[in-house]
Design a protein around this motif. Structure first.
Motif, mmCIF file in Angstrom:
data_model
loop_
_atom_site.group_PDB
_atom_site.id
_atom_site.type_symbol
_atom_site.label_atom_id
_atom_site.label_comp_id
_atom_site.label_asym_id
_atom_site.label_seq_id
_atom_site.Cartn_x
_atom_site.Cartn_y
_atom_site.Cartn_z
ATOM 1 N N SER A 133 0.856 -1.184 0.000
ATOM 2 C CA SER A 133 0.000 0.000 0.000
ATOM 3 C C SER A 133 0.889 1.228 0.000
ATOM 4 C CB SER A 133 -0.920 0.004 1.207
ATOM 5 O OG SER A 133 -0.197 0.323 2.352
ATOM 6 N N SER A 186 -0.558 4.799 2.628
ATOM 7 C CA SER A 186 -0.578 4.922 4.088
ATOM 8 C C SER A 186 0.625 5.750 4.526
ATOM 9 C CB SER A 186 -0.552 3.544 4.737
ATOM 10 O OG SER A 186 0.733 2.984 4.657
ATOM 11 N N GLY A 241 2.738 -1.347 8.386
ATOM 12 C CA GLY A 241 1.702 -1.426 9.406
ATOM 13 C C GLY A 241 2.184 -1.059 10.793
ATOM 14 N N TRP A 263 0.943 2.046 13.095
ATOM 15 C CA TRP A 263 0.353 1.693 14.379
ATOM 16 C C TRP A 263 1.037 2.446 15.523
ATOM 17 C CZ3 TRP A 263 2.343 -1.096 18.635
ATOM 18 C CH2 TRP A 263 1.376 -1.535 19.565
ATOM 19 N N TRP A 303 -7.132 7.471 6.757
ATOM 20 C CA TRP A 303 -6.676 6.546 5.712
ATOM 21 C C TRP A 303 -7.299 5.169 5.958
ATOM 22 C CZ3 TRP A 303 -3.987 1.925 5.781
ATOM 23 C CH2 TRP A 303 -3.588 1.449 4.521
ATOM 24 N N THR A 304 -7.298 4.742 7.209
ATOM 25 C CA THR A 304 -7.874 3.443 7.553
ATOM 26 C C THR A 304 -9.362 3.407 7.215
ATOM 27 O OG1 THR A 304 -6.305 3.302 9.364
ATOM 28 C CG2 THR A 304 -8.139 1.778 9.419
ATOM 29 N N THR A 356 -9.952 3.156 3.504
ATOM 30 C CA THR A 356 -9.703 1.842 2.900
ATOM 31 C C THR A 356 -10.750 0.819 3.339
ATOM 32 O OG1 THR A 356 -8.121 1.411 4.670
ATOM 33 C CG2 THR A 356 -7.224 2.070 2.558
ATOM 34 N N ASP A 357 -11.424 1.093 4.465
ATOM 35 C CA ASP A 357 -12.515 0.211 4.881
ATOM 36 C C ASP A 357 -13.769 0.461 4.044
ATOM 37 O OD1 ASP A 357 -11.398 -1.367 6.797
ATOM 38 O OD2 ASP A 357 -12.165 -0.253 8.508
ATOM 39 N N TYR A 358 -14.134 1.724 3.911
ATOM 40 C CA TYR A 358 -15.480 2.029 3.421
ATOM 41 C C TYR A 358 -15.577 2.546 1.994
ATOM 42 C CZ TYR A 358 -16.725 1.473 8.311
ATOM 43 O OH TYR A 358 -16.907 0.966 9.559
#
Ligand code: SF4
Lengths: 234, 115
Positions: B4, B7, B12, B16, B77-78, B81-83
């Motif tokens: 990705s 991000s 990751g 995080w 960003w999270t 990428t989810d919705y």
């Protein structure tokens, strides 16, 4: 008792629908949901579901019962039925093949990704690779997973990104091999998990813990993987 | 390994960690301001502006501002990428977030340092 069951036969039905069926439950016994499905099938042989061992070992009858995932064969009616009604749906988030049968390919693909087998490039000993009782103990709470998919299909992060997020079940298995003293591929395994999706899409919702029929704790395993990634990079 | 490029850290663990550390900074900053207001309820304009002219306070404010931007970036960003499934729309949303965050940081620096 009123049973409302999810029906879909792609050859006949345009869209899925809920079918309401009244079932006489024999007095004095606490039936399992799977028994109710058998009674249903007697009334309507076209009702389709998976089952095999009927005692919570094979993991094939994972279903959504009154809104919560679990194994139909070890879920007693007394535990799930509310106001004399039981709603049975397939596991959420996976494509439905027919009625309660879902296509698990995505789930297995994630499992395959984490290389669910021991990797050890040292020469094999004559008999077997030994492990101390303490090292063996580290696998408790991990090896018992039966891959029923109840956890991953209860996880919103898996619903949104089933192709990228490994999911609670796969990650529990990933940790099972990371924690194994006989496995020598720890670094390679961790390198595969270090992106923003595979592990880190877990947001600690803990649905997995609340549904696992084996009482396992994928969230804890994910926490361990995170610490291992941390240790490796700091 | 899932690649990705949009991000924050492209990794990751890094994202995080940024999320956790920035959360701690933001919590500390909020608690500090709250504590200050509780301890001196009748703050005058002079006291308030003197507080923000202190170099330490400026550094702390800048740190909080950058933390806010980073925290918001990782979070949004999270969510995107989810919705948001269509790639074009998702990229547009991420770009818009990036521009807004950058503008806030630049503007914030101007305000904090009274440039
Ligand atoms: S962790 Fe539990 S719920 Fe998830 S697949 Fe394994 S046995 Fe099923």
């Amino acid at each position: 008792m009123l049973v409302s069951i999810y029906r879909y036969n792609p050859e006949k039905d345009q869209t899925p629908y809920m079918q309401d069926i009244n079932i006489d439950i024999p007095e004095g016994k606490d039936l399992m949901v799977l028994d109710v499905l058998h009674l249903l099938k007697e009334q309507d042989p076209s009702v389709t579901y998976r089952r095999s061992c009927r005692e919570g070992v094979c993991g094939s009858d994972g279903l959504n019962m009154n809104g919560k995932n679990g194994l139909a064969c070890i879920t007693p009616l007394s535990e799930v039925v509310k106001r004399n009604k039981l709603v049975i749906r397939p596991l959420p988030g996976l494509p439905v093949i027919r009625d309660l049968v879902v296509d698990m390919s995505m789930f297995y693909k994630q499992y395959e990704k984490i290389k669910p087998f021991l990797i050890n490039d040292t020469p094999p000993p004559a008999i077997e690779r030994l492990q101390s009782p303490e090292d063996r103990e580290k696998l408790d709470g991990l090896y018992e997973c039966i891959l029923c998919a109840c956890c991953s299909t209860a996880c919103p992060s898996f619903w949104w990104n089933p192709d990228k997020f490994v999911g609670p079940s796969g990650l529990l298995q990933a940790y099972r091999f990371l924690a194994d003293s006989r496995d020598t591929a720890t670094n390679e395994r961790l390198a595969e998990l270090d992106d923003p999706f595979s592990v880190f899409r877990c947001r600690g919702i803990m649905n997995c813990v609340s549904v696992c029929p084996k009482g396992l704790n994928p969230t804890k395993a994910i926490g361990h993987i995170r610490s291992m990634l941390m240790q490796r990079s700091t | 390994m899932v690649a990705s490029v949009t991000s924050l850290g492209r990794n990751g663990l890094y994202d995080w960690l940024i999320q956790r550390v920035s959360a701690v900074v933001l919590a500390a900053y909020s608690l500090f301001l709250l504590g200050y207001l509780v301890c001196s309820p009748e703050t005058t304009y002079e006291q308030w502006s003197a507080l923000f002219e202190n170099t330490l306070m400026r550094i702390f404010s800048l740190l909080a501002l950058i933390s806010l931007a980073a925290h918001a970036w990782v979070g949004l960003w999270t969510i995107s990428t989810d919705y948001i499934k269509p790639t074009g729309l998702r990229f547009l949303f991420q770009a818009a977030c990036g521009i807004v965050m950058f503008a806030y940081v630049a503007w914030g620096i101007q305000v904090i340092w009274g440039l």
